[in-house]
Every structure is written in structure tokens, then in C-alpha cells.
Design a protein around this motif. Structure first.
Motif, PDB file in Angstrom:
ATOM      1  N   HIS A 147       0.853  -1.190   0.000  1.00 52.40           N
ATOM      2  CA  HIS A 147       0.000   0.000   0.000  1.00 52.40           C
ATOM      3  C   HIS A 147       0.893   1.246   0.000  1.00 52.40           C
ATOM      4  CE1 HIS A 147      -3.396  -2.610   0.714  1.00 52.40           C
ATOM      5  NE2 HIS A 147      -2.787  -3.122   1.775  1.00 52.40           N
ATOM      6  N   PRO A 148       1.063   1.899  -1.143  1.00 46.39           N
ATOM      7  CA  PRO A 148       1.945   3.066  -1.236  1.00 46.39           C
ATOM      8  C   PRO A 148       1.435   4.237  -0.411  1.00 46.39           C
ATOM      9  CG  PRO A 148       1.351   2.204  -3.407  1.00 46.39           C
ATOM     10  CD  PRO A 148       0.430   1.569  -2.422  1.00 46.39           C
ATOM     11  N   PRO A 149       2.334   5.115   0.038  1.00 47.19           N
ATOM     12  CA  PRO A 149       1.904   6.352   0.702  1.00 47.19           C
ATOM     13  C   PRO A 149       1.013   7.167  -0.223  1.00 47.19           C
ATOM     14  CG  PRO A 149       4.258   5.994   0.982  1.00 47.19           C
ATOM     15  CD  PRO A 149       3.804   4.988  -0.012  1.00 47.19           C
ATOM     16  N   ALA A 150       0.097   7.907   0.360  1.00 44.61           N
ATOM     17  CA  ALA A 150      -0.865   8.659  -0.446  1.00 44.61           C
ATOM     18  C   ALA A 150      -0.220   9.851  -1.149  1.00 44.61           C
ATOM     19  CB  ALA A 150      -2.021   9.132   0.437  1.00 44.61           C
ATOM     20  N   HIS A 151       0.746  10.513  -0.493  1.00 41.83           N
ATOM     21  CA  HIS A 151       1.339  11.730  -1.046  1.00 41.83           C
ATOM     22  C   HIS A 151       2.491  11.372  -1.982  1.00 41.83           C
ATOM     23  CE1 HIS A 151       3.468  15.639  -1.105  1.00 41.83           C
ATOM     24  NE2 HIS A 151       2.255  16.137  -0.917  1.00 41.83           N
ATOM     25  N   TRP A 152       2.618  12.108  -3.080  1.00 46.04           N
ATOM     26  CA  TRP A 152       3.644  11.789  -4.074  1.00 46.04           C
ATOM     27  C   TRP A 152       5.041  11.811  -3.477  1.00 46.04           C
ATOM     28  CZ3 TRP A 152       7.767  14.857  -5.218  1.00 46.04           C
ATOM     29  CH2 TRP A 152       7.716  16.201  -4.815  1.00 46.04           C
ATOM     30  N   ARG A 153       5.303  12.803  -2.589  1.00 42.82           N
ATOM     31  CA  ARG A 153       6.651  12.932  -2.047  1.00 42.82           C
ATOM     32  C   ARG A 153       7.000  11.734  -1.164  1.00 42.82           C
ATOM     33  NH1 ARG A 153      10.053  18.020   0.171  1.00 42.82           N
ATOM     34  NH2 ARG A 153      11.692  16.832   1.240  1.00 42.82           N
ATOM     35  N   ALA A 154       6.092  11.320  -0.332  1.00 44.12           N
ATOM     36  CA  ALA A 154       6.350  10.177   0.543  1.00 44.12           C
ATOM     37  C   ALA A 154       6.610   8.925  -0.282  1.00 44.12           C
ATOM     38  CB  ALA A 154       5.167   9.963   1.486  1.00 44.12           C
ATOM     39  N   ARG A 155       5.860   8.776  -1.377  1.00 43.34           N
ATOM     40  CA  ARG A 155       6.047   7.605  -2.246  1.00 43.34           C
ATOM     41  C   ARG A 155       7.431   7.627  -2.879  1.00 43.34           C
ATOM     42  NH1 ARG A 155       2.207   4.346  -5.651  1.00 43.34           N
ATOM     43  NH2 ARG A 155       3.546   3.233  -7.119  1.00 43.34           N
ATOM     44  N   VAL A 156       7.827   8.777  -3.411  1.00 39.60           N
ATOM     45  CA  VAL A 156       9.142   8.885  -4.055  1.00 39.60           C
ATOM     46  C   VAL A 156      10.256   8.628  -3.043  1.00 39.60           C
ATOM     47  CG1 VAL A 156      10.746  10.483  -5.178  1.00 39.60           C
ATOM     48  CG2 VAL A 156       8.348  10.394  -5.907  1.00 39.60           C
ATOM     49  N   GLU A 157      10.109   9.192  -1.841  1.00 40.04           N
ATOM     50  CA  GLU A 157      11.125   8.993  -0.810  1.00 40.04           C
ATOM     51  C   GLU A 157      11.299   7.512  -0.475  1.00 40.04           C
ATOM     52  OE1 GLU A 157       9.798  11.442   2.389  1.00 40.04           O
ATOM     53  OE2 GLU A 157      11.024  13.152   1.782  1.00 40.04           O
ATOM     54  N   VAL A 158      10.206   6.791  -0.359  1.00 43.07           N
ATOM     55  CA  VAL A 158      10.269   5.362  -0.058  1.00 43.07           C
ATOM     56  C   VAL A 158      11.054   4.623  -1.142  1.00 43.07           C
ATOM     57  CG1 VAL A 158       8.897   3.230   0.064  1.00 43.07           C
ATOM     58  CG2 VAL A 158       8.207   5.239   1.378  1.00 43.07           C
ATOM     59  N   GLY A 159      10.742   4.906  -2.402  1.00 41.70           N
ATOM     60  CA  GLY A 159      11.405   4.227  -3.504  1.00 41.70           C
ATOM     61  C   GLY A 159      12.879   4.543  -3.608  1.00 41.70           C
ATOM     62  N   VAL A 160      13.231   5.821  -3.484  1.00 46.95           N
ATOM     63  CA  VAL A 160      14.624   6.226  -3.642  1.00 46.95           C
ATOM     64  C   VAL A 160      15.466   5.741  -2.454  1.00 46.95           C
ATOM     65  CG1 VAL A 160      16.202   8.177  -3.930  1.00 46.95           C
ATOM     66  CG2 VAL A 160      13.984   8.203  -5.063  1.00 46.95           C
ATOM     67  N   ARG A 161      14.905   5.798  -1.259  1.00 48.85           N
ATOM     68  CA  ARG A 161      15.642   5.295  -0.082  1.00 48.85           C
ATOM     69  C   ARG A 161      15.850   3.784  -0.176  1.00 48.85           C
ATOM     70  NH1 ARG A 161      12.659   9.237   3.338  1.00 48.85           N
ATOM     71  NH2 ARG A 161      14.128  10.925   3.747  1.00 48.85           N
ATOM     72  N   ALA A 162      14.866   3.077  -0.714  1.00 50.28           N
ATOM     73  CA  ALA A 162      15.024   1.629  -0.887  1.00 50.28           C
ATOM     74  C   ALA A 162      16.164   1.334  -1.859  1.00 50.28           C
ATOM     75  CB  ALA A 162      13.720   1.016  -1.393  1.00 50.28           C
ATOM     76  N   LEU A 163      16.272   2.124  -2.911  1.00 54.67           N
ATOM     77  CA  LEU A 163      17.377   1.955  -3.863  1.00 54.67           C
ATOM     78  C   LEU A 163      18.722   2.243  -3.208  1.00 54.67           C
ATOM     79  CD1 LEU A 163      16.135   3.465  -7.246  1.00 54.67           C
ATOM     80  CD2 LEU A 163      16.842   1.120  -6.815  1.00 54.67           C
ATOM     81  N   TRP A 164      18.782   3.279  -2.391  1.00 58.81           N
ATOM     82  CA  TRP A 164      20.023   3.631  -1.702  1.00 58.81           C
ATOM     83  C   TRP A 164      20.466   2.500  -0.775  1.00 58.81           C
ATOM     84  CZ3 TRP A 164      24.309   6.096  -1.757  1.00 58.81           C
ATOM     85  CH2 TRP A 164      25.024   6.349  -0.587  1.00 58.81           C
ATOM     86  N   GLU A 165      19.535   1.969   0.005  1.00 58.30           N
ATOM     87  CA  GLU A 165      19.870   0.874   0.915  1.00 58.30           C
ATOM     88  C   GLU A 165      20.343  -0.346   0.147  1.00 58.30           C
ATOM     89  OE1 GLU A 165      20.183   0.955   4.149  1.00 58.30           O
ATOM     90  OE2 GLU A 165      19.647   3.075   4.077  1.00 58.30           O
ATOM     91  N   LEU A 166      19.746  -0.589  -1.012  1.00 57.36           N
ATOM     92  CA  LEU A 166      20.155  -1.730  -1.826  1.00 57.36           C
ATOM     93  C   LEU A 166      21.580  -1.535  -2.350  1.00 57.36           C
ATOM     94  CD1 LEU A 166      18.678  -4.324  -2.656  1.00 57.36           C
ATOM     95  CD2 LEU A 166      18.190  -3.239  -4.848  1.00 57.36           C
ATOM     96  N   HIS A 167      21.907  -0.320  -2.782  1.00 56.21           N
ATOM     97  CA  HIS A 167      23.259  -0.033  -3.254  1.00 56.21           C
ATOM     98  C   HIS A 167      24.255  -0.035  -2.104  1.00 56.21           C
ATOM     99  CE1 HIS A 167      21.226   1.052  -6.964  1.00 56.21           C
ATOM    100  NE2 HIS A 167      22.387   1.130  -7.567  1.00 56.21           N
ATOM    101  N   ARG A 168      23.803   0.326  -0.911  1.00 54.47           N
ATOM    102  CA  ARG A 168      24.680   0.240   0.263  1.00 54.47           C
ATOM    103  C   ARG A 168      25.058  -1.207   0.528  1.00 54.47           C
ATOM    104  NH1 ARG A 168      27.606   2.621   3.148  1.00 54.47           N
ATOM    105  NH2 ARG A 168      26.853   3.818   4.890  1.00 54.47           N
ATOM    106  N   ALA A 169      24.088  -2.118   0.363  1.00 51.95           N
ATOM    107  CA  ALA A 169      24.335  -3.538   0.612  1.00 51.95           C
ATOM    108  C   ALA A 169      25.128  -4.184  -0.518  1.00 51.95           C
ATOM    109  CB  ALA A 169      23.006  -4.271   0.798  1.00 51.95           C
ATOM    110  N   HIS A 170      24.969  -3.675  -1.730  1.00 57.59           N
ATOM    111  CA  HIS A 170      25.636  -4.254  -2.903  1.00 57.59           C
ATOM    112  C   HIS A 170      26.272  -3.129  -3.732  1.00 57.59           C
ATOM    113  CE1 HIS A 170      23.400  -7.950  -1.981  1.00 57.59           C
ATOM    114  NE2 HIS A 170      22.299  -7.222  -1.958  1.00 57.59           N
ATOM    115  N   PRO A 171      27.374  -2.555  -3.280  1.00 58.82           N
ATOM    116  CA  PRO A 171      27.956  -1.392  -3.964  1.00 58.82           C
ATOM    117  C   PRO A 171      28.352  -1.643  -5.418  1.00 58.82           C
ATOM    118  CG  PRO A 171      28.871  -1.627  -1.765  1.00 58.82           C
ATOM    119  CD  PRO A 171      28.083  -2.869  -2.030  1.00 58.82           C
ATOM    120  N   TRP A 172      28.592  -2.877  -5.788  1.00 59.10           N
ATOM    121  CA  TRP A 172      28.971  -3.192  -7.170  1.00 59.10           C
ATOM    122  C   TRP A 172      27.868  -2.845  -8.169  1.00 59.10           C
ATOM    123  CZ3 TRP A 172      25.585  -6.812  -9.056  1.00 59.10           C
ATOM    124  CH2 TRP A 172      24.935  -7.632  -8.114  1.00 59.10           C
ATOM    125  N   LEU A 173      26.625  -2.666  -7.689  1.00 60.00           N
ATOM    126  CA  LEU A 173      25.533  -2.298  -8.591  1.00 60.00           C
ATOM    127  C   LEU A 173      25.833  -1.007  -9.343  1.00 60.00           C
ATOM    128  CD1 LEU A 173      22.359  -3.041  -6.419  1.00 60.00           C
ATOM    129  CD2 LEU A 173      23.031  -4.218  -8.519  1.00 60.00           C
TER     130      LEU A 173
END
Length: 324
Positions: A147-173
Motif C-alpha cells: 500500500h503506497p503512501p498517499a502523497h507523491w513525495r512520501a512515495r518517491v522517498e520510499v522508492g529512492v531510499r530503498a534503492l540507496w539501501e540496496l546499493h549500500r548492501a551491494h555497492p557493485w551495482l
């Protein structure tokens, strides 16, 4: 005649037993072993794999191979499990996480899995195909909320932070290719869909919406690329970031006076200190981008500098990015 990998195993075992390498100490990487003993990278990888199977060392992501804290007696090798594509991909991810993408080779993967050198090719056609499978696998690790956040900014923040955490775990990406040559893998497209849906609520034209998606993804890439580079630099020099910076103090003192603003800021840091924190930089950049968008408000036209260089139906110097 003793195989080369066994001689390496015997020598590193001796160093550990003699206390030359204590629990938690870094063991030479596969590339360092290959250079020191003048053997192939696959031989070095096989030696480290044997040490790990014997319980003498363990692999820590972004640290490398270290002496195990608890060293049990050598165990008999477990019966070989059936080799599958999933096992090949997981072994490749483990190698890239621990030693970087440059250390990845099909022979090294085979050595890690304890199979014949050509066996992985029964499941993966080439290293290039393998890297795409690795990327698809790790991008699938983090699931976005049902269930995505209702506000566009909250949704974008969730997605971009998830990408950052993934790159933190796998820097070779961040090393897989330029932004202009995107990875067309399903799990990365899911991040694009998530972010684009949020950005679409701003009511901007398609080009600007997609450009913002690429900009946010490149913000993640631009910082995460330094995670891998720092690990490589530390492995090559043996110096931490702090140790390396301490060694640059004389050069910094010589260059700073010619740049008064820089010198003034550096003099402040001499008292307060400064920690270049990539997580803090990520948050600052994300907040700055989204604050700017929020001030403009939904439906506000935005000028895009590159629009004038684009012709209808053509990509200006690049293909569309699948940026998350």
C-alpha cells in the motif's frame, strides 16, 4: 606434488595458528593471494574457499575475508548439492559483495562452489548474462510496500531510499554500466514504475517526469559508486579513509591558502572536524531535489535545459533509462 591451492591453505593456516593473523584480521583477498603466490585467480579463490570450509576464515560483506572468531576443527566437505542457476548467481553475488565486481570470474565461482571450472556455463551463457541475473536478483530483495503512501513525495522517498539501501548492501551495482546504457531487468523496472507513479502526480510533461526519475536514480548512483571505490582503495593501500586523509595534511595546507573560502572552511573543520558521511549526503541531496519540486507545486511547468536539443521521436545522445 602438492597442488598450489593446498600450499596456500597450509601457509595461511600456519599464520593463523601462529597468531600472525588474529580473529577479525583481514586475510589477503583473492587478488592479493594470486599476486603473492603467483597463481591464477581461480586457484586463489579455491584456497580461500577451502579455508572457509575448514572454519578458519569467514566472509564479511564490504570487508572481505577475515579470520573467524571461533575456529572449529576442520570438517569433512559436505556432499555436493546439485548445481543450479540460483546457486551460481548467489555465489557470484557473495563474491561481488565481499571483493567487488572486478574479482568476479566464472572460474572463481566454480572454485567457490567446489565444481569443475566449466560447470557454471551449463547454467549461465556468459559473465555478462550472469551480471544481469545478479542485478535482477538483488533488486528483487527489497519489496516495496503493498500500500503506497498517499502523497507523491512520501512515495518517491520510499522508492529512492530503498534503492540507496540496496546499493549500500551491494555497492557493485553502481559499476554495472553508464546511465545512458540502462539495465533492462524486470526488478529494476519495478522501482521505475514506483517512482514514476509518484512523480506523475505533479502534472508535469512526460519528458520532465522521466528526467526527474533519471535524476533521482543518478543521485543514488553518483554516491554509491564511491562505496565500491573506497573499498578498492582501502584494499590496495591498506589505509582507511581517515588514515589517508591524515597523510594529505601537508598537501592540503600547501594548497588551501590560494583559495580563501576553502581555507576558511577548512580552518573551521580544524576545530570541529568534518566527517564525509555518504548517508548524510544522500539525504541532503534527496531533500534538496524534492523540496524544489514541492515549492513549484503540482501542475507547474518546469524548464528542462536539454529539451531544446531533442527532436521529436529521438533520444538526445542516449536511450531511455530504466532508472529507479
Amino acid at each position: 606434488m602438492i597442488p598450489p591451492y593446498q600450499r596456500i591453505v597450509a601457509e595461511i593456516t600456519r599464520r593463523i595458528t601462529a597468531g600472525e593473523l588474529a580473529p577479525g584480521d583481514r586475510v589477503p583477498s583473492a587478488r592479493q593471494v594470486a599476486k603473492e603466490w603467483e597463481v591464477a585467480l581461480a586457484t586463489a579463490t579455491k584456497a580461500l574457499t577451502t579455508l572457509r570450509q575448514n572454519g578458519l576464515v569467514e566472509t564479511q560483506p564490504r570487508v572481505g575475508t577475515v579470520v573467524a572468531a571461533d575456529r572449529p576443527r576442520p570438517r569433512a566437505a559436505a556432499p555436493e548439492r546439485e548445481l543450479t542457476r540460483e546457486r551460481v548467481v548467489r555465489a557470484a553475488i557473495d563474491i561481488a559483495d565481499a571483493e567487488g565486481l572486478a574479482a568476479l570470474s566464472m572460474r572463481g565461482i566454480a572454485a567457490r562452489l567446489g565444481v569443475a571450472a566449466m560447470s557454471p556455463y551449463r547454467h549461465v551463457a556468459s559473465k555478462g548474462d550472469l551480471v544481469l541475473m545478479m542485478a535482477d536478483a538483488v533488486f528483487s530483495e527489497t519489496s516495496l510496500p503493498v500500500h503506497p503512501p498517499a502523497h507523491w513525495r512520501a512515495r518517491v522517498e520510499v522508492g529512492v531510499r530503498a534503492l540507496w539501501e540496496l546499493h549500500r548492501a551491494h555497492p557493485w551495482l553502481a559499476q554495472l554500466g553508464p546511465l545512458t546504457r540502462p539495465m533492462l531487468v524486470p526488478s529494476l523496472l519495478a522501482y521505475s514504475e514506483w517512482t514514476l507513479t509518484g512523480l506523475s502526480e505533479l502534472g508535469l510533461d512526460p519528458t520532465t517526469t522521466f528526467d526527474l526519475n533519471v535524476l533521482l536514480y543518478s543521485h543514488v548512483l553518483g554516491l554509491s559508486v564511491h562505496l565500491e571505490r573506497e573499498a578498492q582503495a582501502e584494499g590496495a593501500t591498506g589505509l582507511s579513509t581517515e588514515q589517508w586523509m591524515d597523510g594529505q595534511a601537508r598537501n592540503l595546507g600547501r594548497l588551501a591558502p590560494a583559495h580563501p573560502t576553502f581555507a576558511r572552511i577548512m580552518s573551521t573543520f580544524a576545530e570541529t572536524g568534518y566527517d564525509l558521511d555518504l548517508d548524510a549526503l544522500f539525504e541532503l541531496g534527496l531533500r534538496s531535489i524534492l523540496d524544489g519540486l514541492e515549492r513549484r507545486g503540482p501542475g507547474t511547468a518546469m524548464a528542462v535545459a536539454v529539451t531544446s536539443s531533442r527532436e521529436p521521436g529521438r533520444w538526445s545522445g542516449s536511450r531511455p533509462s530504466t532508472a529507479g
